[in-house]
Design an enzyme around this catalytic site. Sequence first.
Site, PDB file in Angstrom:
ATOM      1  NE  ARG A  34      -3.239  -0.460   2.986  1.00 34.51           N
ATOM      2  CZ  ARG A  34      -2.798  -0.019   4.170  1.00 34.51           C
ATOM      3  NH1 ARG A  34      -2.488   1.248   4.335  1.00 34.51           N
ATOM      4  NH2 ARG A  34      -2.688  -0.851   5.193  1.00 34.51           N
TER       5      ARG A  34
ATOM      6  CE1 TYR B 224     -17.354  11.299 -15.226  1.00 30.74           C
ATOM      7  CE2 TYR B 224     -16.611  11.261 -12.944  1.00 30.74           C
ATOM      8  CZ  TYR B 224     -17.102  10.607 -14.052  1.00 30.74           C
ATOM      9  OH  TYR B 224     -17.334   9.266 -13.995  1.00 30.74           O
TER      10      TYR B 224
ATOM     11  CG  ASP C 263     -10.656  16.301 -14.217  1.00 35.73           C
ATOM     12  OD1 ASP C 263      -9.966  15.793 -15.112  1.00 35.73           O
ATOM     13  OD2 ASP C 263     -11.618  15.720 -13.672  1.00 35.73           O
TER      14      ASP C 263
ATOM     15  CE  LYS D 271     -13.267   8.258 -18.080  1.00 35.89           C
ATOM     16  NZ  LYS D 271     -13.618   9.445 -17.322  1.00 35.89           N
TER      17      LYS D 271
HETATM   18  C1  LIG Z   1     -14.086   9.759 -15.986  1.00 40.67           C
HETATM   19  C2  LIG Z   1     -13.716  11.052 -15.373  1.00 40.67           C
HETATM   20  C3  LIG Z   1     -13.416  11.140 -14.004  1.00 40.67           C
HETATM   21  C4  LIG Z   1     -13.533   9.958 -13.069  1.00 40.67           C
HETATM   22  O1  LIG Z   1     -12.568   8.980 -13.352  1.00 40.67           O
HETATM   23  P1  LIG Z   1     -12.780   7.386 -13.133  1.00 40.67           P
HETATM   24  O2  LIG Z   1     -11.475   6.847 -13.628  1.00 40.67           O
HETATM   25  O3  LIG Z   1     -13.981   6.978 -13.928  1.00 40.67           O
HETATM   26  O4  LIG Z   1     -12.976   7.167 -11.671  1.00 40.67           O
HETATM   27  C5  LIG Z   1     -13.019  12.378 -13.505  1.00 40.67           C
HETATM   28  N1  LIG Z   1     -12.945  13.469 -14.300  1.00 40.67           N
HETATM   29  C6  LIG Z   1     -13.247  13.419 -15.613  1.00 40.67           C
HETATM   30  C7  LIG Z   1     -13.165  14.661 -16.436  1.00 40.67           C
HETATM   31  C8  LIG Z   1     -13.644  12.217 -16.193  1.00 40.67           C
HETATM   32  O5  LIG Z   1     -13.964  12.178 -17.496  1.00 40.67           O
END
Ligand SMILES: *Cc1c(COP(=O)(O)O)cnc(C)c1O
Length: 363
Positions: free
Chosen positions: A46, A97, A171, A196
């Site tokens: 961890r 998001y 983000d 993504k």
């Molecule tokens: C998908 C997404 C998240 C969350 O991420 P996960 O990997 O699905 O937990 C956060 N911010 C944005 C802009 C996203 O597209």
Amino acid sequence: MPGPTLRPATLAVTAGRPPHEADQPLNVPITMTSTYVATGELEYGRFGNPTWTAFEDALGALEGGRALAFASGMAAVTTLLDLVGQGSSVIAPQHAYNGTVAALADAESRGRLRANLVDITDTAGVIKAMEDDEDCAFLWIESPTNPALEVADVPALAAAARELGIRVVVDNTFATPLLQQPLADGADIVLHSATKYIAGHSDVLMGALVVPPAGTDDEVYDALKARRGLAGSTPGPFEVWLALRGLRTLHVRLDRAQANAAELARRLAEHPAVEEVRYPGFGAIVAPVLAGGADAGDFLVRATSLWVHATSLGGVESTFERRRRWKLEAATIPEGLVRMSVGIEDVDDLWDDLVQALDRINA
Ligand SMILES: *Cc1c(COP(=O)(O)O)cnc(C)c1O
């Protein structure tokens, strides 16, 4: 180890590799272990893992900072929100998001913090909101936003936040470090859903946070790393290895996907079934708003054979969905908005598949 002056495409390929020495593997192996022989730096699974370190070195090199790998993008989101002091506020985009907005609402409902949702494109309005908010811990920026595709003025907002002593989170999931480098623009923390574009093949859930290089903001790095361990929001070594493998081709995938997206945005804008096309001019997400609203959107996502009706984004394959099918999606997102994650296929095949469906909406 690659030097800091290398360009992004070279960093994507070379950063986080073992040294060029006889019998070293080219790729860092997947280290499957829960524990380590005692008295070293790692001790327990961890707290650290060599496969994480390789991924963190590579993403850190691209963002110009120090990265930490998380189990998912949401694990990174909630770890950051945990750092907000009791009762302080977070200023965030109304169209962030929807998982981020839901996490803010959840924390607010438990009395943990106050969420102040703003129009992130209104730079003067956001600065005013920061000035009026005595107890603001974070300005949370997402740019472009998901799925409204609004773009924030990150350098201007970051400069104003710095004056007010407010930390800035960006983000960067949609832009990736290849199209936007928030730390260079004055942000304090960069967040990724590595699920993504970074991993890029729709086969792994993972997240990351990046802070400035060692010696700049060490308390934040130490606090985030400690919270990752306390919350156990750690990724599996195999997931991290897949994300690093994906990151090696980020630049070529994004180049192709972006070129396809720009071309599709242009063609969609000329189709009579399309009322408006949201495309910020970069990146590979395009959001046409269909004149026929929800019904037209629901028809489109069922009437194609190449485009896959699926949520998420950033994979090599083209996917799309009508965002308002989700109960959590903001009511200000148009019913007919279809978020398209444009992949790396041949753009004419993608268009042929779309246009045969769009033509039938209009008929
Ligand atoms: C998908 C997404 C998240 C969350 O991420 P996960 O990997 O699905 O937990 C956060 N911010 C944005 C802009 C996203 O597209």
